[in-house]
Design a protein around this motif. Structure first.
Motif, PDB file in Angstrom:
ATOM      1  N   SER A  38       0.831  -1.208   0.000  1.00 22.30           N
ATOM      2  CA  SER A  38       0.000   0.000   0.000  1.00 22.30           C
ATOM      3  C   SER A  38       0.857   1.245   0.000  1.00 22.30           C
ATOM      4  O   SER A  38       0.522   2.234  -0.645  1.00 22.30           O
ATOM      5  CB  SER A  38      -0.937   0.013   1.216  1.00 22.30           C
ATOM      6  OG  SER A  38      -0.208  -0.057   2.430  1.00 22.30           O
ATOM      7  N   ASP A  72      -3.153  -0.847   8.680  1.00 23.22           N
ATOM      8  CA  ASP A  72      -2.399  -0.770   7.430  1.00 23.22           C
ATOM      9  C   ASP A  72      -1.025  -0.187   7.716  1.00 23.22           C
ATOM     10  O   ASP A  72      -0.878   0.999   7.995  1.00 23.22           O
ATOM     11  CB  ASP A  72      -3.148   0.115   6.427  1.00 23.22           C
ATOM     12  CG  ASP A  72      -2.402   0.247   5.090  1.00 23.22           C
ATOM     13  OD1 ASP A  72      -1.261  -0.249   4.981  1.00 23.22           O
ATOM     14  OD2 ASP A  72      -2.970   0.858   4.173  1.00 23.22           O
ATOM     15  N   LEU A 128      -1.715  -4.132   1.523  1.00 19.78           N
ATOM     16  CA  LEU A 128      -3.169  -4.187   1.386  1.00 19.78           C
ATOM     17  C   LEU A 128      -3.657  -5.568   1.827  1.00 19.78           C
ATOM     18  O   LEU A 128      -3.967  -6.434   1.011  1.00 19.78           O
ATOM     19  CB  LEU A 128      -3.560  -3.898  -0.067  1.00 19.78           C
ATOM     20  CG  LEU A 128      -3.204  -2.492  -0.583  1.00 19.78           C
ATOM     21  CD1 LEU A 128      -3.526  -2.376  -2.072  1.00 19.78           C
ATOM     22  CD2 LEU A 128      -3.939  -1.424   0.213  1.00 19.78           C
TER      23      LEU A 128
END
Length: 516
Positions: A226, A344, A348
């Protein structure tokens, strides 16, 4: 004749008293004579989780995960409600646990890259050195993240500056974290399973020619990044940093928990007349969260919940081994975490989407990286079967205190550090804990807790972690003051209402900070 007889009796009594006093002194000092006379200290095990929150353990009664094996340590021992790591990030907390020194006293004690030089001065006192001096066999298994080598590491040769340099007899570790290169295990300074014809190269500056990365080759990934974790790929996962070669030595994430568990079990099974100290440093629930297939889907909370279930199983299997080996009754077990929780943190993995009504931080504010309480107030429990009476303690205690407390337990000289002797608190003999504790967030910025009061000085910076993590930093343009007896969630800032209290705490805080 009668006077001579009385004199002899008096001399015998005096000699007996001198002998008894001398024996007690030796017994209390834990000298080599003590060990030779058969006075045995308990084995010591520290089980250290990674990014585990106050609410992630079911024994605390504030989250939705079920952790029966970790709960056992709490229910058969003492569960601390005000137990602290020294920092809201991993390297600094580990530094403090092993040295007894606050991390902000060492400018280099920040989150390290995988090729960072050895952080701990080999001349300073450390927990493994102290216990080794008391006759212990010592080992570290799991996550290290305190540097290797002297600034340049040739991963293809024995690395002399490894955990053994600060008192560990045996080490089987990952050099940094599971999201950083190199993705290999290091045993006593040697990369495990390395084929010397395929030399391992590591860089945190630029990629090696021809090597795929997560950013350039997302089609090769089984776990998508991410933010930030888009460099070299191993096992279908891109990491921080670049590596080339060493393919035979690279780990498989799904097997990591079993790999470390087996090494920890093997160490405690070794037969010896000497007690042992094991620092069993779990990698869960740090990212990337890649549980073994046995645990996939078991919690309904995605990979983060599943790796916590995996960690709980590891703890259970380890406790079984202690029982099977007849070691439980003479082993002091400490369980804690290096900092608070994060969802997070670079991948992801649906940690935020699937957390549901589970609260990793429990009722606390903040999390990993944060100056708010959830950054450093973590699960903290201690068990010693039949020696520690089960209970709950709300006294303030810090992981930095383990150096002084275990020194006292084993009769060693307590080093002059930030560590305070909390042995009676750990054993349940006292509720008199620390009067105050300093904790650290990002960039060595610190907060101060004294009693029920928490003071966070004004710091410039973003209110949220700047690189995409949805956690508060605790930074702000104004000083903050909270009373956590009435406001455990730290929502009612009293600084403007109580300037005298702010000044009083600030003065004490500065005295500690200036003593550097």
């Amino acid at each position: 004749m009668k006077k001579k007889k009385n004199l002899r009796i008096l001399l015998i009594v005096i000699c007996a008293c001198v002998f008894w006093v001398g024996y007690q002194l030796l017994k209390g000092n834990g000298t080599e004579t003590d060990i030779e006379q058969g006075v045995k200290h308990p084995n010591v095990v520290i089980i250290y989780a990674d990014d585990l929150g106050y609410g992630d353990i079911s024994a605390y009664g504030v989250g939705k995960l079920n952790t029966p094996n970790i709960d056992r340590i709490a229910t058969e021992g003492i569960r601390f409600g005000n137990g602290y790591a020294t920092s809201a990030t991993c390297t600094p907390s580990r530094y403090s646990l092993l040295t007894g020194q606050y991390p902000w006293r060492n400018a280099k004690a920040q989150v390290l890259s995988g090729d960072a030089p050895f952080l701990i001065d080999t001349e300073q006192p450390t927990l493994p050195k102290i216990l080794k001096n008391a006759g212990y066999r010592t080992a570290v298994v799991g996550k290290w993240h305190l540097g290797m080598g002297d600034g340049y590491v040739d991963w293809n040769e024995t690395i002399k500056l490894n955990p053994n340099a600060i008192g560990f007899d045996y080490s089987y570790v990952m050099a940094a974290t599971n999201d950083r290169v190199p993705n290999v295990y290091v045993e006593n300074g040697d990369v495990v399973g390395l084929d010397k014809t395929d030399s391992l190269k590591v860089s945190y500056k630029k990629n090696f020619e021809g090597e795929p990365t997560g950013k350039a080759n997302p089609e090769l990934l089984k776990v998508m990044y991410s933010h930030g974790h888009d460099m070299s790929i191993n096992n279908g996962i891109s990491r921080i940093g670049y590596q080339k070669g060493g393919k035979s030595a690279q780990w498989i994430d799904e097997n990591m928990a079993d790999t470390f568990l087996v090494r920890a079990q093997q160490f405690v099974k070794q037969r010896s007349d000497n007690p042992f100290f094991l620092f069993y440093a779990l990698h869960q629930p740090h990212v990337p969260r890649v549980p073994h297939p046995r645990f996939v889907g078991t919690t309904g909370m995605g990979p983060r919940g599943d790796v916590i279930a995996e960690a709980d199983w590891c703890v259970g299997e380890f406790l079984k081994t202690l029982e099977q080996e007849g070691l439980m009754e003479n082993t002091l077990i400490v369980f804690s975490s290096d900092n608070g929780p994060v969802l997070d943190d670079g991948y992801l993995d649906e940690s935020a989407e699937k957390v549901g009504d589970h609260t990793p931080a429990g009722p606390l504010r903040g999390g990993k990286y944060s100056l708010y309480d959830a950054g450093t107030r973590v699960p903290f429990m201690v068990m010693w079967k039949d020696k520690i009476k089960p209970g709950v303690s709300n006294t303030i205690i810090s992981q930095v205190d383990l150096v002084a407390s275990l020194s006292k337990l084993t009769g060693q000289t307590v080093p002059q550090t930030d560590s305070e002797d909390m042995l009676d608190v750990l054993l349940g003999h006292s509720q008199k804990g620390r009067e105050s504790v300093v904790v650290e967030g990002l960039y060595h910025r610190t907060a101060f807790r004294k009693g029920d009061w928490i003071l966070i000085p004004a710091y410039e910076g973003t209110k949220k972690v700047s690189w995409g993590v949805d956690n508060e930093t605790g930074f702000g343009y104004d000083t903050q003051l909270y009373n956590i007896t009435d406001d455990i969630a730290q929502r009612n800032d009293l600084a403007k209402q109580m300037p005298e209290k702010v000044n009083e705490l600030m003065e004490e805080f500065r005295i500690i900070l200036d003593d550097n």
